[in-house]
Scaffold this active site. Structure first.
Site, mmCIF file in Angstrom:
data_model
loop_
_atom_site.group_PDB
_atom_site.id
_atom_site.type_symbol
_atom_site.label_atom_id
_atom_site.label_comp_id
_atom_site.label_asym_id
_atom_site.label_seq_id
_atom_site.Cartn_x
_atom_site.Cartn_y
_atom_site.Cartn_z
ATOM 1 N N CYS A 167 -5.532 -12.993 -5.350
ATOM 2 C CA CYS A 167 -4.785 -11.873 -5.934
ATOM 3 C C CYS A 167 -3.808 -12.359 -6.998
ATOM 4 C CB CYS A 167 -4.049 -11.124 -4.825
ATOM 5 S SG CYS A 167 -3.181 -9.664 -5.440
ATOM 6 N N CYS A 199 3.369 -12.222 -4.293
ATOM 7 C CA CYS A 199 4.078 -11.842 -3.061
ATOM 8 C C CYS A 199 4.264 -13.085 -2.170
ATOM 9 C CB CYS A 199 3.295 -10.763 -2.313
ATOM 10 S SG CYS A 199 2.828 -9.376 -3.381
ATOM 11 N N CYS A 226 2.400 -13.537 1.202
ATOM 12 C CA CYS A 226 0.986 -13.179 1.337
ATOM 13 C C CYS A 226 0.021 -14.359 1.224
ATOM 14 C CB CYS A 226 0.620 -12.122 0.304
ATOM 15 S SG CYS A 226 -1.070 -11.509 0.569
ATOM 16 N N CYS A 261 -8.984 1.245 8.208
ATOM 17 C CA CYS A 261 -8.177 0.987 7.007
ATOM 18 C C CYS A 261 -8.785 -0.155 6.198
ATOM 19 C CB CYS A 261 -6.752 0.652 7.418
ATOM 20 S SG CYS A 261 -5.693 0.327 6.010
ATOM 21 N N CYS A 312 -8.265 5.199 5.728
ATOM 22 C CA CYS A 312 -7.054 4.728 5.067
ATOM 23 C C CYS A 312 -7.485 3.614 4.124
ATOM 24 C CB CYS A 312 -6.067 4.199 6.109
ATOM 25 S SG CYS A 312 -4.580 3.475 5.393
ATOM 26 N N CYS A 335 1.201 6.366 3.785
ATOM 27 C CA CYS A 335 1.504 5.328 4.778
ATOM 28 C C CYS A 335 2.299 4.261 4.036
ATOM 29 C CB CYS A 335 0.206 4.734 5.337
ATOM 30 S SG CYS A 335 0.476 3.298 6.399
ATOM 31 N N ARG A 382 4.143 2.414 13.112
ATOM 32 C CA ARG A 382 3.111 1.446 13.526
ATOM 33 C C ARG A 382 3.708 0.053 13.736
ATOM 34 N NH1 ARG A 382 -0.351 2.441 9.898
ATOM 35 N NH2 ARG A 382 -1.061 4.168 11.156
HETATM 36 N N1 SAM Z 1 -2.888 -5.722 -2.369
HETATM 37 C C1 SAM Z 1 -2.429 -4.467 -1.933
HETATM 38 C C2 SAM Z 1 -0.925 -4.337 -2.021
HETATM 39 O O1 SAM Z 1 -0.234 -5.324 -1.846
HETATM 40 O O2 SAM Z 1 -0.445 -3.230 -2.248
HETATM 41 C C3 SAM Z 1 -2.883 -4.094 -0.536
HETATM 42 C C4 SAM Z 1 -3.044 -5.176 0.506
HETATM 43 S S1 SAM Z 1 -1.544 -6.021 0.993
HETATM 44 C C5 SAM Z 1 -2.144 -7.400 1.899
HETATM 45 C C6 SAM Z 1 -0.876 -4.892 2.185
HETATM 46 C C7 SAM Z 1 0.411 -5.260 2.875
HETATM 47 O O3 SAM Z 1 0.191 -6.267 3.847
HETATM 48 C C8 SAM Z 1 1.546 -5.805 2.051
HETATM 49 O O4 SAM Z 1 2.234 -4.841 1.330
HETATM 50 C C9 SAM Z 1 2.434 -6.411 3.122
HETATM 51 O O5 SAM Z 1 3.369 -5.445 3.576
HETATM 52 C C10 SAM Z 1 1.448 -6.758 4.239
HETATM 53 N N2 SAM Z 1 1.371 -8.221 4.440
HETATM 54 C C11 SAM Z 1 0.735 -9.112 3.666
HETATM 55 N N3 SAM Z 1 0.899 -10.356 4.128
HETATM 56 C C12 SAM Z 1 1.683 -10.272 5.239
HETATM 57 C C13 SAM Z 1 2.205 -11.221 6.154
HETATM 58 N N4 SAM Z 1 2.008 -12.516 6.010
HETATM 59 N N5 SAM Z 1 2.950 -10.765 7.184
HETATM 60 C C14 SAM Z 1 3.181 -9.442 7.328
HETATM 61 N N6 SAM Z 1 2.715 -8.497 6.490
HETATM 62 C C15 SAM Z 1 1.978 -8.909 5.450
HETATM 63 C C1 DTB Z 2 0.374 -3.093 6.729
HETATM 64 O O1 DTB Z 2 1.530 -2.634 6.627
HETATM 65 N N1 DTB Z 2 0.066 -4.208 7.376
HETATM 66 C C2 DTB Z 2 -1.348 -4.492 7.277
HETATM 67 C C3 DTB Z 2 -1.883 -3.246 6.504
HETATM 68 N N2 DTB Z 2 -0.705 -2.523 6.202
HETATM 69 C C4 DTB Z 2 -2.741 -3.433 5.343
HETATM 70 C C5 DTB Z 2 -1.651 -5.802 6.662
HETATM 71 C C6 DTB Z 2 -1.038 -6.983 7.396
HETATM 72 C C7 DTB Z 2 -1.506 -8.232 6.753
HETATM 73 C C8 DTB Z 2 -1.085 -9.462 7.485
HETATM 74 C C9 DTB Z 2 -1.547 -10.703 6.812
HETATM 75 C C10 DTB Z 2 -3.047 -10.859 6.725
HETATM 76 O O2 DTB Z 2 -3.737 -10.660 7.736
HETATM 77 O O3 DTB Z 2 -3.526 -11.246 5.665
HETATM 78 FE FE1 SF4 Z 3 -1.906 -9.286 -3.605
HETATM 79 FE FE2 SF4 Z 3 -1.108 -9.934 -1.178
HETATM 80 FE FE3 SF4 Z 3 0.651 -8.996 -2.907
HETATM 81 FE FE4 SF4 Z 3 -1.280 -7.350 -1.915
HETATM 82 S S1 SF4 Z 3 0.370 -8.324 -0.777
HETATM 83 S S2 SF4 Z 3 -0.592 -7.517 -4.051
HETATM 84 S S3 SF4 Z 3 -2.940 -8.828 -1.680
HETATM 85 S S4 SF4 Z 3 -0.483 -10.912 -3.100
#
Ligand code: SAM
Ligand code: DTB
Ligand code: SF4
Length: 333
Positions: free
Chosen positions: A69, A73, A76, A113, A144, A204, A276
């Protein structure tokens, strides 16, 4: 608790409908600072006013496009800025997604989702996503998606495909946001939520705690969510999953009781939202999860995998819910 305290923790502008109450960060901080028993009691009162406290909604996640990506973040594992060992994958085929949704339905999930590691979907991506949404809905499941930022056309396409919820998290407070993400503005997120709302889909939106934010910043996230008009129908509260290779891998854990407090404050400030208990359950004891349910959580991610990280085994979750006398429900709209 004296009457002065009660006065202090009221919303600053009291109105007839919960959705139009405005919460100050200070009032939310005051909730966080209540004695634990008083906070949980208030949360339970609110919860029982609006929901069956023994019912939980189960959502299963699937990463339909993984890794690489372009956003930075800090939490992430899928960001191209982080070296986490997550393997980049192109978008899954529609039939693979539908098979996963069917399996999720058969193990008891009511909502499916679909998540993608995109800053935003391209016009070409949308064609396949629309097919996935239609097909998953055709299985009789709620749908979702979480695909990043959306423009007006894309929200309309998703609505027309029958998408029930769009997940787009604010992640943290505006004040802490710059420490976590630099490639997308807070306002971009608010704009996407506004478009989703305008198109008529359910919103959400939630965030992550345990990223090193202070109490004011944690309260600031809840204030942003609670002051959306109307506030989201679904609020995921994630406990940071610390992934090696991300800048937050070594951050100090949040005290589990502070996590429970965050759930309670979310419940009190957004009485009719589905709260959630999201990422981080694999690292949580049954006792802490039970406290989260007492504090007003009434949904979980269900299935062995979140997007790229682990989640409790289905059998383990079924045993936990059984032990607590809880059962799953499907949303009624
Ligand atoms: N890329 C899209 C975005 O960021 O809007 C959708 C997928 S992103 C992985 C969805 C959400 O997963 C993020 O906004 C974040 O709140 C959550 N997330 C990602 N990595 C995480 C982590 N290591 N621990 C907890 N939540 C995480
Ligand atoms: C949300 O708030 N948490 C979920 C879902 N919406 C998409 C994602 C959590 C991701 C945790 C890290 C991973 O598994 O990559
Ligand atoms: Fe990309 Fe992860 Fe950020 Fe979503 S949360 S925009 S997947 S870097």
């Amino acid at each position: 608790m004296n009457s002065q305290t009660i006065e202090f923790i009221r919303p600053v502008k009291s109105q007839a409908h919960a959705a139009s109450q405005r919460w100050s960060v200070k009032a939310i901080e005051a909730l966080f600072n209540l004695p634990f028993a008083d906070l949980l009691y208030r949360a339970q009162q609110v919860h029982r006013e609006h929901f069956d406290p023994n019912a939980v909604q189960l959502s299963t996640l699937l990463s339909i496009k993984t890794g690489g990506c372009s956003e930075d973040c800090a939490y992430c594992p899928q960001s191209a800025f982080n070296s986490t060992g997550v393997e980049n994958q192109t978008m899954l085929a529609v039939d693979v997604v539908v098979a996963a949704a069917l399996a999720a339905k058969q193990s008891g999930a009511s909502r499916f989702c679909m998540g993608a590691a995109w800053r935003e979907p391209s016009a070409e991506d949308m064609g396949a996503v629309v097919e996935m949404v239609k097909a998953v809905r055709g299985l009789g499941m709620e749908t979702c998606a979480t695909l990043g930022m959306l423009n007006d056309k894309q929200t309309e396409q998703l609505r027309d495909a029958g998408l029930d919820y769009y997940n787009h998290n604010l992640d943290t407070s505006p004040e802490f946001y710059g420490d976590i993400i630099s490639t997308r503005d807070y306002q971009d997120r608010l704009d996407t939520l506004e478009r989703v709302r305008k198109a008529g889909m359910h919103v959400c939106s939630g965030g992550i705690v345990g990223m090193g934010e202070n109490l004011t910043q944690r309260a600031g996230l809840i204030a942003q969510l609670a002051n959306l008009e109307p506030y989201p129908e679904s609020v995921p509260i994630n406990n940071l999953v610390k992934v090696e290779g991300t800048p937050l891998a070594q951050v100090e854990d949040i005290d589990p009781l502070d996590f429970v407090r965050t759930i309670a404050v979310t419940r009190i400030t957004m009485p009719t939202a589905r709260v959630r208990l999201s990422a981080g359950r694999q690292q949580m004891s049954d006792a802490v999860q039970a406290l989260c349910f007492l504090a007003g959580a009434n949904s979980i991610f269900y299935g062995e995998q979140l997007l790229t990280t682990g989640n409790p085994e289905v059998e383990k979750d079924r045993a936990l819910l059984y032990k607590l006398g809880m059962y799953s429900v499907t949303e009624k709209h």
